[in-house]
Design an enzyme around this catalytic site. Structure first.
Site, PDB file in Angstrom:
ATOM      1  N   CYS A   1      -3.718  25.490  72.191  1.00 17.05           N
ATOM      2  CA  CYS A   1      -3.995  24.943  70.800  1.00 17.05           C
ATOM      3  C   CYS A   1      -4.226  23.623  70.767  1.00 17.05           C
ATOM      4  CB  CYS A   1      -2.867  25.425  69.868  1.00 17.05           C
ATOM      5  SG  CYS A   1      -2.140  26.938  69.773  1.00 17.05           S
TER       6      CYS A   1
ATOM      7  N   GLY B   1      -7.005  17.361  71.414  1.00 18.56           N
ATOM      8  CA  GLY B   1      -6.801  16.950  72.852  1.00 18.56           C
ATOM      9  C   GLY B   1      -5.517  15.924  73.163  1.00 18.56           C
ATOM     10  N   GLY B   2      -4.852  15.687  72.174  1.00 18.70           N
ATOM     11  CA  GLY B   2      -3.891  14.617  72.375  1.00 18.70           C
ATOM     12  C   GLY B   2      -2.796  15.075  73.637  1.00 18.70           C
ATOM     13  N   LYS B   3      -2.353  16.393  73.575  1.00 18.51           N
ATOM     14  CA  LYS B   3      -1.419  16.819  74.364  1.00 18.51           C
ATOM     15  C   LYS B   3      -1.946  17.332  75.733  1.00 18.51           C
ATOM     16  CE  LYS B   3       2.320  17.984  71.369  1.00 18.51           C
ATOM     17  NZ  LYS B   3       1.673  17.619  70.141  1.00 18.51           N
TER      18      LYS B   3
ATOM     19  N   ASP C   1       0.926  24.312  71.286  1.00 18.67           N
ATOM     20  CA  ASP C   1       1.260  23.299  70.285  1.00 18.67           C
ATOM     21  C   ASP C   1       0.739  24.269  68.940  1.00 18.67           C
ATOM     22  OD1 ASP C   1       1.683  21.067  68.647  1.00 18.67           O
ATOM     23  OD2 ASP C   1       0.186  19.989  69.402  1.00 18.67           O
TER      24      ASP C   1
ATOM     25  N   CYS D   1       5.307  20.669  64.945  1.00 14.60           N
ATOM     26  CA  CYS D   1       5.645  19.458  64.426  1.00 14.60           C
ATOM     27  C   CYS D   1       6.216  19.959  62.882  1.00 14.60           C
ATOM     28  CB  CYS D   1       4.674  18.523  63.833  1.00 14.60           C
ATOM     29  SG  CYS D   1       3.149  19.061  63.373  1.00 14.60           S
TER      30      CYS D   1
END
Length: 370
Positions: free
Chosen positions: A175, A179-181, A247, A300
């Site tokens: 997920c 693209g942060g992770k 995520d 989160c």
């Protein structure tokens, strides 16, 4: 203030959110030019003796009443303290991109922003906020444009770290969104291995290409087609992944201090929808991971329905295939210094504003038998 008028809300905000003393507030209310009218005797009295000690918990915590039972399940006796922390401003964190700079080098290069190391994340820096509660425009700094760092809450950084991704592995960010992770995983792996990023919604993937380029990160992007031409772009990877990071789409209750209006827009049917989405994405991850491989499930969220219950659901659907890896052993392996600042749950761990000082991230690890 014993009143819900806009004026009373402003006065109460100055006292509780900004910590202004009663005389300081009185100096702001002069009635001169654009200043509001002077405080009344009743308002002055409420500023002096008013208290929330006897207020209902959902009022003290500033959350919708219907979601309070779920939050109490997560926090227990710490609910009041956690909700108060959830109502305060969030810090401004960045993750140093170790593909280009070390944290020490980045801290020195960003000295004009006065950053300090984050308490737990090994590659994080925390940027001080101004008196108005705002931080600097980090996305226009030359260092950001050169790929030195990404803006990322410390909790999100830790969630990626706890995935345990290593060089040489096949890792799928299922997920990936913007693209942060994915960027975190690429740095953890040192650009060595096979990193695949995908998302059910191709629109969410749009920013990832430029972010990868800026960071000097390597990842394979699998973008699904929309409409009738839609196919499973990950089908050839079934049973091959060493690690799958999920995520998951969630209510975002762990980020309410960043988006306080979101808690008032959330409805029970939205939670039901997310629970369905989470089951679907966990089932997809279960098909991708190889025997002996691991799924890292992340939200989160602070709500157990989206966290332990989602993991328990997969265990019920695939009882012979998967087992939970104890959060204590994951912490010991990846972040032992975090153990004293984390809340362990039945199947994972819960970060929180009051205990961890981060957004409310949940992380659980499952291993495929075989």
């Amino acid at each position: 203030m014993g009143d819900e008028s806009p004026r009373s809300l402003v006065i109460g905000m100055l006292r509780l959110q900004y910590g202004r003393a009663a005389p300081t507030i009185a100096e702001m209310f002069t009635g001169e030019r654009f200043a509001p009218e002077p405080l009344t005797s009743v308002e002055q009295q409420r500023l002096t003796v008013g208290t929330l000690d006897d207020a209902p918990l959902h009022v003290v915590g500033d959350v919708p009443g219907w979601v309070l039972p779920s939050l109490e399940t997560t926090f227990g006796e710490a609910t009041r303290d956690e909700l108060r922390a959830l109502a305060r401003r969030a810090p401004l964190d960045i993750r140093v991109n170790t593909l280009k700079r070390s944290r020490a080098d980045a801290q020195a290069g960003l000295a004009h922003l006065a950053p300090v190391p984050t308490p737990h994340a090994p590659n994080g820096l925390r940027i001080p906020l101004g008196e108005d509660g705002r931080g600097p425009a980090l996305h226009v700094e030359p260092e950001f444009i050169d790929g030195w760092y990404e803006i990322q809450d410390e909790g999100s950084q830790l969630a990626s770290l706890l995935s345990g991704a290593r060089s040489g592995e096949t890792v799928i960010d299922l997920c990936a969104g913007g693209g942060g992770k994915t960027l975190s995983l690429a740095a953890q792996m040192g650009n060595a291995g096979r990193l695949i990023a995908s998302d059910d919604d191709p629109r969410r993937l749009a920013p990832i290409h430029e972010r990868l380029r800026r960071a000097g990160a390597t990842a394979e992007i699998r973008t699904p087609r929309a409409g009738k031409a839609r196919t499973d772009v990950l089908a050839d990877l079934d049973g091959t992944a060493d690690r799958v990071l999920v995520d998951a789409p969630c209510t975002g209750s762990g980020t309410w201090r960043r988006n306080p209006d979101a808690k008032w827009r959330m409805r029970p049917n939205a939670l039901d929808t997310r629970i369905t989405d989470q089951a679907a994405v966990l089932d997809r991850a279960a098909r991708l991971v190889r025997p002996g491989g691991r799924i890292t499930y992340i939200t989160c969220s602070l709500l157990p329905e989206e966290n332990d219950a989602a993991v328990a659901g997969l265990l019920r659907r695939r009882p012979e295939d998967f087992a939970v890896v104890g959060a204590g052993s994951v912490l010991a392996e990846r972040a032992p210094e975090l153990t004293a600042s984390i809340r362990l749950t039945d199947h994972g761990l819960q970060m929180s504003p009051a205990l961890t000082g981060t957004d409310g991230f949940y992380v659980a690890t499952l291993q495929r038998r075989g």
